[in-house]
Motif scaffolding. Structure first.
Motif, PDB file in Angstrom:
ATOM      1  N   VAL A 259      18.022  -8.281  46.112  1.00 27.94           N
ATOM      2  CA  VAL A 259      17.650  -8.532  44.715  1.00 27.94           C
ATOM      3  C   VAL A 259      16.388  -9.380  44.618  1.00 27.94           C
ATOM      4  O   VAL A 259      16.117 -10.222  45.463  1.00 27.94           O
ATOM      5  CB  VAL A 259      18.799  -9.178  43.915  1.00 27.94           C
ATOM      6  CG1 VAL A 259      19.957  -8.226  43.782  1.00 27.94           C
ATOM      7  CG2 VAL A 259      19.249 -10.477  44.541  1.00 27.94           C
ATOM      8  N   THR A 260      15.630  -9.101  43.594  1.00 26.38           N
ATOM      9  CA  THR A 260      14.381  -9.805  43.330  1.00 26.38           C
ATOM     10  C   THR A 260      14.532 -10.634  42.053  1.00 26.38           C
ATOM     11  O   THR A 260      15.517 -10.509  41.323  1.00 26.38           O
ATOM     12  CB  THR A 260      13.235  -8.798  43.175  1.00 26.38           C
ATOM     13  OG1 THR A 260      13.563  -7.878  42.135  1.00 26.38           O
ATOM     14  CG2 THR A 260      13.007  -8.023  44.460  1.00 26.38           C
ATOM     15  N   ASN A 261      13.563 -11.459  41.802  1.00 32.71           N
ATOM     16  CA  ASN A 261      13.579 -12.311  40.620  1.00 32.71           C
ATOM     17  C   ASN A 261      13.424 -11.443  39.364  1.00 32.71           C
ATOM     18  O   ASN A 261      12.501 -10.637  39.274  1.00 32.71           O
ATOM     19  CB  ASN A 261      12.440 -13.323  40.713  1.00 32.71           C
ATOM     20  CG  ASN A 261      12.525 -14.386  39.658  1.00 32.71           C
ATOM     21  OD1 ASN A 261      12.814 -14.109  38.504  1.00 32.71           O
ATOM     22  ND2 ASN A 261      12.257 -15.615  40.056  1.00 32.71           N
ATOM     23  N   PRO A 262      14.294 -11.624  38.353  1.00 33.65           N
ATOM     24  CA  PRO A 262      14.242 -10.781  37.159  1.00 33.65           C
ATOM     25  C   PRO A 262      13.227 -11.234  36.102  1.00 33.65           C
ATOM     26  O   PRO A 262      13.017 -10.517  35.121  1.00 33.65           O
ATOM     27  CB  PRO A 262      15.659 -10.880  36.603  1.00 33.65           C
ATOM     28  CG  PRO A 262      16.117 -12.230  37.021  1.00 33.65           C
ATOM     29  CD  PRO A 262      15.497 -12.459  38.379  1.00 33.65           C
ATOM     30  N   LEU A 263      12.578 -12.377  36.292  1.00 33.42           N
ATOM     31  CA  LEU A 263      11.710 -12.912  35.226  1.00 33.42           C
ATOM     32  C   LEU A 263      10.476 -12.044  34.964  1.00 33.42           C
ATOM     33  O   LEU A 263      10.125 -11.798  33.810  1.00 33.42           O
ATOM     34  CB  LEU A 263      11.287 -14.344  35.555  1.00 33.42           C
ATOM     35  CG  LEU A 263      12.418 -15.370  35.533  1.00 33.42           C
ATOM     36  CD1 LEU A 263      11.883 -16.748  35.894  1.00 33.42           C
ATOM     37  CD2 LEU A 263      13.097 -15.390  34.181  1.00 33.42           C
ATOM     38  N   GLN A 264       9.800 -11.588  35.999  1.00 32.45           N
ATOM     39  CA  GLN A 264       8.585 -10.798  35.789  1.00 32.45           C
ATOM     40  C   GLN A 264       8.892  -9.475  35.101  1.00 32.45           C
ATOM     41  O   GLN A 264       8.219  -9.126  34.128  1.00 32.45           O
ATOM     42  CB  GLN A 264       7.850 -10.595  37.121  1.00 32.45           C
ATOM     43  CG  GLN A 264       6.404 -10.128  36.969  1.00 32.45           C
ATOM     44  CD  GLN A 264       6.272  -8.646  36.668  1.00 32.45           C
ATOM     45  OE1 GLN A 264       7.125  -7.836  37.066  1.00 32.45           O
ATOM     46  NE2 GLN A 264       5.211  -8.273  35.976  1.00 32.45           N
ATOM     47  N   PRO A 265       9.923  -8.706  35.549  1.00 29.05           N
ATOM     48  CA  PRO A 265      10.218  -7.476  34.816  1.00 29.05           C
ATOM     49  C   PRO A 265      10.693  -7.733  33.385  1.00 29.05           C
ATOM     50  O   PRO A 265      10.437  -6.920  32.492  1.00 29.05           O
ATOM     51  CB  PRO A 265      11.300  -6.780  35.632  1.00 29.05           C
ATOM     52  CG  PRO A 265      11.549  -7.591  36.828  1.00 29.05           C
ATOM     53  CD  PRO A 265      10.688  -8.798  36.781  1.00 29.05           C
ATOM     54  N   ALA A 266      11.362  -8.863  33.150  1.00 29.87           N
ATOM     55  CA  ALA A 266      11.777  -9.194  31.777  1.00 29.87           C
ATOM     56  C   ALA A 266      10.546  -9.427  30.904  1.00 29.87           C
ATOM     57  O   ALA A 266      10.466  -8.911  29.781  1.00 29.87           O
ATOM     58  CB  ALA A 266      12.679 -10.426  31.771  1.00 29.87           C
TER      59      ALA A 266
END
Length: 88
Positions: free
Chosen positions: A41-48
């Motif tokens: 899993v990657t950090n969800p902040l950038q796609p959000a």
């Protein structure tokens, strides 16, 4: 600029080239989505942030009838949201 018909032809072409490259940028979320689905899993902040940004630009593009802007950002809503939700 209120009237897109007054733009030189090359500016119109540049707009559609930008649309293509922006679509590629969002389609390239697919490897991140696949990593997320495979447990890396990657950090969800950038796609959000990308999803919200694209939603606003599509809304703007539709309201002012700037179709390259709307088309360029539409894939970002879908792929950004998928990347965001698969990061959990």
């Amino acid at each position: 600029m209120s009237n897109l018909d007054e733009l030189p032809k090359y500016v119109y072409v540049i707009g559609w080239i930008g649309t293509f490259t922006a679509c590629c940028m969002y389609i390239f979320y697919i490897p991140q989505i696949l990593d997320n689905l495979h447990g890396h899993v990657t950090n969800p902040l950038q796609p959000a942030a990308a999803t919200i940004n694209c939603l606003l630009w599509v809304w703007y593009g539709i309201k002012v009838k700037d179709w390259p802007v709307a088309a360029a950002n539409a894939p970002g809503i879908l792929f950004g949201a998928i990347a965001f939700f698969t990061a959990f």
